[in-house]
Design a protein around this motif. Sequence first.
Motif, PDB file in Angstrom:
ATOM      1  N   HIS A 156      -7.548   0.730  -2.288  1.00  0.00           N
ATOM      2  CA  HIS A 156      -6.318   1.428  -2.671  1.00  0.00           C
ATOM      3  C   HIS A 156      -6.407   2.882  -2.231  1.00  0.00           C
ATOM      4  O   HIS A 156      -7.491   3.415  -2.073  1.00  0.00           O
ATOM      5  CB  HIS A 156      -6.159   1.430  -4.189  1.00  0.00           C
ATOM      6  N   PHE A 157      -5.308   3.516  -2.131  1.00  0.00           N
ATOM      7  CA  PHE A 157      -5.311   4.940  -1.833  1.00  0.00           C
ATOM      8  C   PHE A 157      -4.019   5.542  -2.347  1.00  0.00           C
ATOM      9  O   PHE A 157      -3.037   4.852  -2.580  1.00  0.00           O
ATOM     10  CB  PHE A 157      -5.432   5.183  -0.328  1.00  0.00           C
ATOM     11  N   ASP A 158      -4.051   6.823  -2.548  1.00  0.00           N
ATOM     12  CA  ASP A 158      -2.811   7.504  -2.898  1.00  0.00           C
ATOM     13  C   ASP A 158      -2.584   8.560  -1.823  1.00  0.00           C
ATOM     14  O   ASP A 158      -3.500   8.911  -1.080  1.00  0.00           O
ATOM     15  CB  ASP A 158      -2.860   8.111  -4.306  1.00  0.00           C
ATOM     16  N   PRO A 159      -1.359   9.045  -1.710  1.00  0.00           N
ATOM     17  CA  PRO A 159      -0.997   9.965  -0.637  1.00  0.00           C
ATOM     18  C   PRO A 159      -1.928  11.165  -0.518  1.00  0.00           C
ATOM     19  O   PRO A 159      -2.369  11.516   0.575  1.00  0.00           O
ATOM     20  CB  PRO A 159       0.416  10.398  -1.033  1.00  0.00           C
ATOM     21  N   GLU A 160      -2.249  11.765  -1.632  1.00  0.00           N
ATOM     22  CA  GLU A 160      -3.107  12.950  -1.612  1.00  0.00           C
ATOM     23  C   GLU A 160      -4.485  12.636  -1.040  1.00  0.00           C
ATOM     24  O   GLU A 160      -5.013  13.365  -0.209  1.00  0.00           O
ATOM     25  CB  GLU A 160      -3.240  13.510  -3.035  1.00  0.00           C
ATOM     26  N   GLU A 161      -5.023  11.524  -1.513  1.00  0.00           N
ATOM     27  CA  GLU A 161      -6.340  11.085  -1.061  1.00  0.00           C
ATOM     28  C   GLU A 161      -6.337  10.874   0.460  1.00  0.00           C
ATOM     29  O   GLU A 161      -7.244  11.297   1.165  1.00  0.00           O
ATOM     30  CB  GLU A 161      -6.643   9.763  -1.775  1.00  0.00           C
ATOM     31  N   LEU A 162      -5.298  10.232   0.917  1.00  0.00           N
ATOM     32  CA  LEU A 162      -5.148   9.963   2.342  1.00  0.00           C
ATOM     33  C   LEU A 162      -5.079  11.277   3.120  1.00  0.00           C
ATOM     34  O   LEU A 162      -5.723  11.447   4.151  1.00  0.00           O
ATOM     35  CB  LEU A 162      -3.869   9.152   2.557  1.00  0.00           C
ATOM     36  N   PHE A 163      -4.316  12.189   2.586  1.00  0.00           N
ATOM     37  CA  PHE A 163      -4.163  13.500   3.225  1.00  0.00           C
ATOM     38  C   PHE A 163      -5.502  14.215   3.330  1.00  0.00           C
ATOM     39  O   PHE A 163      -5.873  14.735   4.383  1.00  0.00           O
ATOM     40  CB  PHE A 163      -3.177  14.346   2.416  1.00  0.00           C
ATOM     41  N   VAL A 164      -6.237  14.211   2.238  1.00  0.00           N
ATOM     42  CA  VAL A 164      -7.538  14.880   2.228  1.00  0.00           C
ATOM     43  C   VAL A 164      -8.500  14.244   3.230  1.00  0.00           C
ATOM     44  O   VAL A 164      -9.211  14.936   3.955  1.00  0.00           O
ATOM     45  CB  VAL A 164      -8.156  14.851   0.813  1.00  0.00           C
ATOM     46  N   ARG A 165      -8.510  12.935   3.260  1.00  0.00           N
ATOM     47  CA  ARG A 165      -9.371  12.229   4.223  1.00  0.00           C
ATOM     48  C   ARG A 165      -9.069  12.661   5.639  1.00  0.00           C
ATOM     49  O   ARG A 165      -9.972  12.909   6.435  1.00  0.00           O
ATOM     50  CB  ARG A 165      -9.128  10.723   4.131  1.00  0.00           C
ATOM     51  N   LEU A 166      -7.798  12.714   5.954  1.00  0.00           N
ATOM     52  CA  LEU A 166      -7.391  13.103   7.301  1.00  0.00           C
ATOM     53  C   LEU A 166      -7.833  14.534   7.604  1.00  0.00           C
ATOM     54  O   LEU A 166      -8.360  14.813   8.678  1.00  0.00           O
ATOM     55  CB  LEU A 166      -5.879  12.956   7.449  1.00  0.00           C
TER      56      LEU A 166
ATOM     57  N   GLU B 104       3.055  -0.739  -2.389  1.00  0.00           N
ATOM     58  CA  GLU B 104       2.719   0.032  -3.565  1.00  0.00           C
ATOM     59  C   GLU B 104       2.139  -0.919  -4.577  1.00  0.00           C
ATOM     60  O   GLU B 104       2.735  -1.941  -4.866  1.00  0.00           O
ATOM     61  CB  GLU B 104       3.979   0.705  -4.124  1.00  0.00           C
ATOM     62  N   VAL B 105       0.975  -0.601  -5.114  1.00  0.00           N
ATOM     63  CA  VAL B 105       0.367  -1.529  -6.052  1.00  0.00           C
ATOM     64  C   VAL B 105       0.441  -1.125  -7.507  1.00  0.00           C
ATOM     65  O   VAL B 105       0.450  -1.950  -8.383  1.00  0.00           O
ATOM     66  CB  VAL B 105      -1.095  -1.845  -5.695  1.00  0.00           C
TER      67      VAL B 105
ATOM     68  N   ALA C 169       1.758   7.496  -7.054  1.00  0.00           N
ATOM     69  CA  ALA C 169       1.799   6.135  -6.555  1.00  0.00           C
ATOM     70  C   ALA C 169       0.480   5.756  -5.894  1.00  0.00           C
ATOM     71  O   ALA C 169      -0.205   6.612  -5.360  1.00  0.00           O
ATOM     72  CB  ALA C 169       2.932   6.010  -5.564  1.00  0.00           C
ATOM     73  N   HIS C 170       0.141   4.495  -5.931  1.00  0.00           N
ATOM     74  CA  HIS C 170      -1.041   3.994  -5.251  1.00  0.00           C
ATOM     75  C   HIS C 170      -0.604   2.916  -4.289  1.00  0.00           C
ATOM     76  O   HIS C 170       0.226   2.082  -4.631  1.00  0.00           O
ATOM     77  CB  HIS C 170      -2.029   3.411  -6.256  1.00  0.00           C
ATOM     78  N   TYR C 171      -1.190   2.941  -3.122  1.00  0.00           N
ATOM     79  CA  TYR C 171      -0.838   1.958  -2.117  1.00  0.00           C
ATOM     80  C   TYR C 171      -2.064   1.173  -1.712  1.00  0.00           C
ATOM     81  O   TYR C 171      -3.188   1.547  -2.010  1.00  0.00           O
ATOM     82  CB  TYR C 171      -0.239   2.646  -0.891  1.00  0.00           C
ATOM     83  N   GLU C 172      -1.832   0.108  -1.005  1.00  0.00           N
ATOM     84  CA  GLU C 172      -2.921  -0.738  -0.564  1.00  0.00           C
ATOM     85  C   GLU C 172      -2.503  -1.418   0.719  1.00  0.00           C
ATOM     86  O   GLU C 172      -1.350  -1.799   0.884  1.00  0.00           O
ATOM     87  CB  GLU C 172      -3.178  -1.767  -1.665  1.00  0.00           C
ATOM     88  N   LYS C 173      -3.451  -1.546   1.618  1.00  0.00           N
ATOM     89  CA  LYS C 173      -3.186  -2.214   2.881  1.00  0.00           C
ATOM     90  C   LYS C 173      -2.927  -3.691   2.597  1.00  0.00           C
ATOM     91  O   LYS C 173      -3.601  -4.284   1.775  1.00  0.00           O
ATOM     92  CB  LYS C 173      -4.422  -2.051   3.777  1.00  0.00           C
ATOM     93  N   ILE C 174      -1.958  -4.275   3.238  1.00  0.00           N
ATOM     94  CA  ILE C 174      -1.717  -5.699   3.063  1.00  0.00           C
ATOM     95  C   ILE C 174      -2.636  -6.421   4.028  1.00  0.00           C
ATOM     96  O   ILE C 174      -2.552  -6.238   5.225  1.00  0.00           O
ATOM     97  CB  ILE C 174      -0.251  -6.056   3.363  1.00  0.00           C
ATOM     98  N   SER C 175      -3.542  -7.195   3.478  1.00  0.00           N
ATOM     99  CA  SER C 175      -4.523  -7.821   4.357  1.00  0.00           C
ATOM    100  C   SER C 175      -4.011  -9.122   4.916  1.00  0.00           C
ATOM    101  O   SER C 175      -3.089  -9.738   4.398  1.00  0.00           O
ATOM    102  CB  SER C 175      -5.823  -8.060   3.600  1.00  0.00           C
ATOM    103  N   GLU C 176      -4.652  -9.528   5.976  1.00  0.00           N
ATOM    104  CA  GLU C 176      -4.274 -10.768   6.653  1.00  0.00           C
ATOM    105  C   GLU C 176      -4.420 -11.937   5.708  1.00  0.00           C
ATOM    106  O   GLU C 176      -3.592 -12.832   5.661  1.00  0.00           O
ATOM    107  CB  GLU C 176      -5.203 -11.001   7.844  1.00  0.00           C
ATOM    108  N   ASP C 177      -5.539 -11.928   5.007  1.00  0.00           N
ATOM    109  CA  ASP C 177      -5.886 -13.095   4.208  1.00  0.00           C
ATOM    110  C   ASP C 177      -4.819 -13.513   3.211  1.00  0.00           C
ATOM    111  O   ASP C 177      -4.044 -14.410   3.441  1.00  0.00           O
ATOM    112  CB  ASP C 177      -7.238 -12.898   3.532  1.00  0.00           C
ATOM    113  N   ARG C 178      -4.743 -12.860   2.094  1.00  0.00           N
ATOM    114  CA  ARG C 178      -3.802 -13.389   1.114  1.00  0.00           C
ATOM    115  C   ARG C 178      -3.459 -12.381   0.039  1.00  0.00           C
ATOM    116  O   ARG C 178      -4.186 -11.439  -0.224  1.00  0.00           O
ATOM    117  CB  ARG C 178      -4.392 -14.640   0.454  1.00  0.00           C
ATOM    118  N   HIS C 179      -2.337 -12.647  -0.584  1.00  0.00           N
ATOM    119  CA  HIS C 179      -1.879 -11.829  -1.703  1.00  0.00           C
ATOM    120  C   HIS C 179      -2.857 -11.977  -2.862  1.00  0.00           C
ATOM    121  O   HIS C 179      -3.451 -13.019  -3.042  1.00  0.00           O
ATOM    122  CB  HIS C 179      -0.512 -12.343  -2.140  1.00  0.00           C
ATOM    123  N   HIS C 180      -2.981 -10.942  -3.649  1.00  0.00           N
ATOM    124  CA  HIS C 180      -3.795 -11.077  -4.843  1.00  0.00           C
ATOM    125  C   HIS C 180      -3.192 -10.218  -5.948  1.00  0.00           C
ATOM    126  O   HIS C 180      -2.403  -9.323  -5.687  1.00  0.00           O
ATOM    127  CB  HIS C 180      -5.240 -10.662  -4.578  1.00  0.00           C
ATOM    128  N   ASP C 181      -3.594 -10.497  -7.153  1.00  0.00           N
ATOM    129  CA  ASP C 181      -3.108  -9.715  -8.280  1.00  0.00           C
ATOM    130  C   ASP C 181      -4.268  -8.939  -8.872  1.00  0.00           C
ATOM    131  O   ASP C 181      -5.389  -9.014  -8.374  1.00  0.00           O
ATOM    132  CB  ASP C 181      -2.447 -10.632  -9.307  1.00  0.00           C
TER     133      ASP C 181
END
Lengths: 140, 140
Positions: free
Chosen positions: A34-44, A71-72, A79-91
Amino acid sequence: MEKQKFREFLTTKGLKLTKERDEILHEILVMKKHFDPEELFVRLKTKGSKVSRASVYRTIPLLVEVGLIEEVERIDRHAHYEKISEDRHHDHMICMKCGKVIEFYSPTLEMLQREICQKENFKGVRHSLEILGYCEKCGG
Amino acid sequence: MEKQKFREFLTTKGLKLTKERDEILHEILVMKKHFDPEELFVRLKTKGSKVSRASVYRTIPLLVEVGLIEEVERIDRHAHYEKISEDRHHDHMICMKCGKVIEFYSPTLEMLQREICQKENFKGVRHSLEILGYCEKCGG
DNA sequence: TTCATTGCAAAAGCTTTGCATGTGT
DNA sequence: ACACATGCAAAGCTTTTGCAATGAA
C-alpha cells in the motif's frame, strides 16, 4: 506491460506521457505494498526525482481510472492506494491494535457477492471487504 | 434507552452530560440514515441549537466509543457515520453513477466471514463490505 | 468549588487549483 | 505551434486544538 497500458490510455484520451507520469507509475510498480500520496512523493524525492506533490496528486486519479491502482482504505484523513496485481483481488483484515493488515482471498466470498448483487439487480463492479478486529498476536 | 446508555457511559468515565451532548445524540437518534459531522451540525443549527461545530466533532468519538454509532465510510475527505440499530448489521452496495446506497444483509456472508477469521486466527470484531457498481436504474 | 466542557478562532493536515512557464506530439 | 503538464504557492476543506469563559456535579 502496465506502462504500456498507461501509455495507450493517455494516447486515447489525448493526454501526454511525461517524465513525471512515467516516474510516478514506475515507483508504484516497484513498490509492493500500500502507499499514500505523501509516501510516494517522498520516495520519488529521495530517489532524486523532481516531481512535485501536485503531479503526484494529479496522476493518481489517472492511474485509478486505467485500473492500475485502487483506493483501499482511508486512515485518518489520507487515502491509501494499492497496485492492482495480476493475480487476484483480495480483501483485508485489519488489526485494531497494531494495525497489521492481513490480506485474504475467498472464492466462496466472491461467488456469494455475485449472488447478492444479482438478487438486488445491482451490477457489481468491484468491492472491498474489511474485517476489523485483533490479530493472533494482539489477543484473539 | 440509547440516552440512558450514553448517560451511564459518561458517569462511569467521570464526564458530564451537557445540553450540547444531549442535543447531538438526540438529533442522531431522530435521523434515520447516514450522516456526516457537517450535516449534523447544520441540522442542529436549523433547529435553533447553539451547539458549535467543535462540540459536534468532540462528541462523535464518544458516541462511537459507547457503540451508539459507527463510521461507515469516507467519501472525499469527510467521514460518514450511522446509528447502530437494534436490529442487525448490514452492508452496502453503492451506485457509482447516482450514489444510491442499497443496504443488504446476508446471513451466509456473516457466517463465511467468521470462518475466514478463524482460519487466520483473527478475532473479528466488525466488518464492512462495500460493493461498488451500478444500480438497476443506472444501467445494469 | 472544581474540573470537565463549550465556543471561537486559529491551526493543522491532506488535497486541489490558479497561473505563468515548460514540453510532448 | 498547440494543447496539455508542471511547479509553486495559495486556497480549500474537513477536523483538531488552545484558551478564556461557562456550567454540571
